[in-house]
Write a protein that holds these residues in place. Structure first.
Motif, mmCIF file in Angstrom:
data_model
loop_
_atom_site.group_PDB
_atom_site.id
_atom_site.type_symbol
_atom_site.label_atom_id
_atom_site.label_comp_id
_atom_site.label_asym_id
_atom_site.label_seq_id
_atom_site.Cartn_x
_atom_site.Cartn_y
_atom_site.Cartn_z
ATOM 1 N N ASP A 1 0.840 -1.191 0.000
ATOM 2 C CA ASP A 1 0.000 0.000 0.000
ATOM 3 C C ASP A 1 0.880 1.248 0.000
ATOM 4 O O ASP A 1 2.106 1.166 0.022
ATOM 5 N N LYS B 1 7.944 4.976 -9.656
ATOM 6 C CA LYS B 1 7.453 6.326 -9.870
ATOM 7 C C LYS B 1 6.584 6.774 -8.696
ATOM 8 O O LYS B 1 5.734 6.017 -8.230
ATOM 9 N N TYR C 1 4.519 10.424 -6.887
ATOM 10 C CA TYR C 1 3.948 11.720 -7.233
ATOM 11 C C TYR C 1 3.340 12.385 -5.994
ATOM 12 O O TYR C 1 2.859 11.698 -5.084
ATOM 13 N N TYR D 1 10.835 9.638 -10.914
ATOM 14 C CA TYR D 1 10.829 8.387 -11.655
ATOM 15 C C TYR D 1 11.746 7.345 -11.033
ATOM 16 O O TYR D 1 11.838 6.221 -11.529
ATOM 17 N N ARG E 1 5.136 -0.184 -18.860
ATOM 18 C CA ARG E 1 3.814 0.119 -19.375
ATOM 19 C C ARG E 1 2.725 -0.522 -18.536
ATOM 20 O O ARG E 1 2.971 -1.335 -17.667
ATOM 21 N N ASN E 2 1.501 -0.123 -18.833
ATOM 22 C CA ASN E 2 0.314 -0.749 -18.260
ATOM 23 C C ASN E 2 0.217 -0.622 -16.755
ATOM 24 O O ASN E 2 -0.244 -1.540 -16.078
ATOM 25 N N SER E 3 0.643 0.502 -16.222
ATOM 26 C CA SER E 3 0.578 0.660 -14.780
ATOM 27 C C SER E 3 -0.127 1.954 -14.405
ATOM 28 O O SER E 3 0.404 3.034 -14.620
ATOM 29 N N PRO E 4 -1.335 1.853 -13.820
ATOM 30 C CA PRO E 4 -2.038 3.067 -13.376
ATOM 31 C C PRO E 4 -1.425 3.597 -12.089
ATOM 32 O O PRO E 4 -0.564 2.954 -11.487
ATOM 33 N N LEU E 5 -1.893 4.755 -11.661
ATOM 34 C CA LEU E 5 -1.451 5.321 -10.397
ATOM 35 C C LEU E 5 -2.285 4.755 -9.254
ATOM 36 O O LEU E 5 -3.478 4.500 -9.394
ATOM 37 N N HIS E 6 -1.610 4.580 -8.107
ATOM 38 C CA HIS E 6 -2.284 4.194 -6.876
ATOM 39 C C HIS E 6 -2.059 5.322 -5.883
ATOM 40 O O HIS E 6 -0.934 5.806 -5.732
ATOM 41 N N PHE E 7 -3.115 5.715 -5.177
ATOM 42 C CA PHE E 7 -3.052 6.860 -4.278
ATOM 43 C C PHE E 7 -3.011 6.449 -2.815
ATOM 44 O O PHE E 7 -3.580 5.423 -2.413
#
Lengths: 113, 111
Positions: free
Chosen positions: A3, A31, A33, A50, A98-104
């Protein structure tokens, strides 16, 4: 469980104070943010990284700095807090490639008095 | 850089009705479009995504459509329920490094 962890969850602080918002992830992501968001409103990118020793400023200048000394850790520092910094700060991460969304993360709600 | 516009900013529907949220993007190189749901006081959660080589994707009551020619994509929620009430964000990216978010749609499902 893998998590993204943000601390503190809530913070009330006086004008002029220096603060550091913590963000750590156990997802093995390269990565990371920082976003600023007034509740339920638009997400503004303020910093991103990154990988280790890589940091970039985002679209919103928030008079803050970040560091990335370890892969899992991405703290955000405000050198001198102002009432205009009152907002929610969301940390996010994504895997390299590739193919990796962001998790918050759950966010830090900051109030500067 | 990419610019994502999202409409409407607020949407109120009756329980059981359908809801549609639309986003347009400016960069034809964008090839991945996720949708996030943010409930009050909680973190944004990924609910569905679509890649540019696909025109439509469905997951139970949620579907996303993509029109690459027109550069727009939409979220469709059928048989809405009160627990669908939240703020929904669309996003676009071409390299999975920078994600460009829409301004959000507050969906209110009235029981």
């Amino acid at each position: 469980e893998a998590d993204i962890y943000q601390t503190p969850r809530y913070l009330v602080i006086g004008t002029g104070k220096k603060i550091t918002l913590e963000c750590s992830q156990t997802m093995g992501h390269d990565k990371m943010y920082w976003y600023q968001q007034d509740p339920g409103m638009e997400l503004h990118l303020i910093h991103y990284s990154y990988g280790v020793n890589s940091t970039e400023k985002g679209d919103l200048s928030s008079e803050s700095t970040v560091s990335r000394i370890r892969t899992e850790h991405f703290p955000l520092t405000l050198e001198s807090a102002r009432p205009s910094h009152t907002s929610q700060y969301l940390c996010a991460s994504g895997a390299a490639g590739r193919n990796s969304p962001l998790h918050f993360g759950n966010g830090t709600r900051l109030t500067v008095t | 850089g990419e610019n994502v516009e999202q409409h409407p900013s607020t949407l109120s529907v009756q329980e059981g009705d359908s809801a549609v949220i639309k986003c347009t993007y400016s960069d034809s190189a964008s090839n991945y479009f996720p949708w996030y749901k943010q409930e009050l006081g909680k973190r944004p959660q990924l609910i569905i995504d679509i890649r540019s080589n696909v025109g439509e994707k469905k997951d139970q009551r949620i579907a996303v459509t993509l029109n690459k020619t027109a550069k727009h994509f939409s979220l469709h929620i059928t048989e809405t329920q009160p627990e669908d009430s939240a703020v929904y964000f669309c996003a676009a990216t071409y390299n999975f490094n920078k994600f460009y978010f829409g301004s959000g749609t507050k969906l209110n499902v009235k029981p």
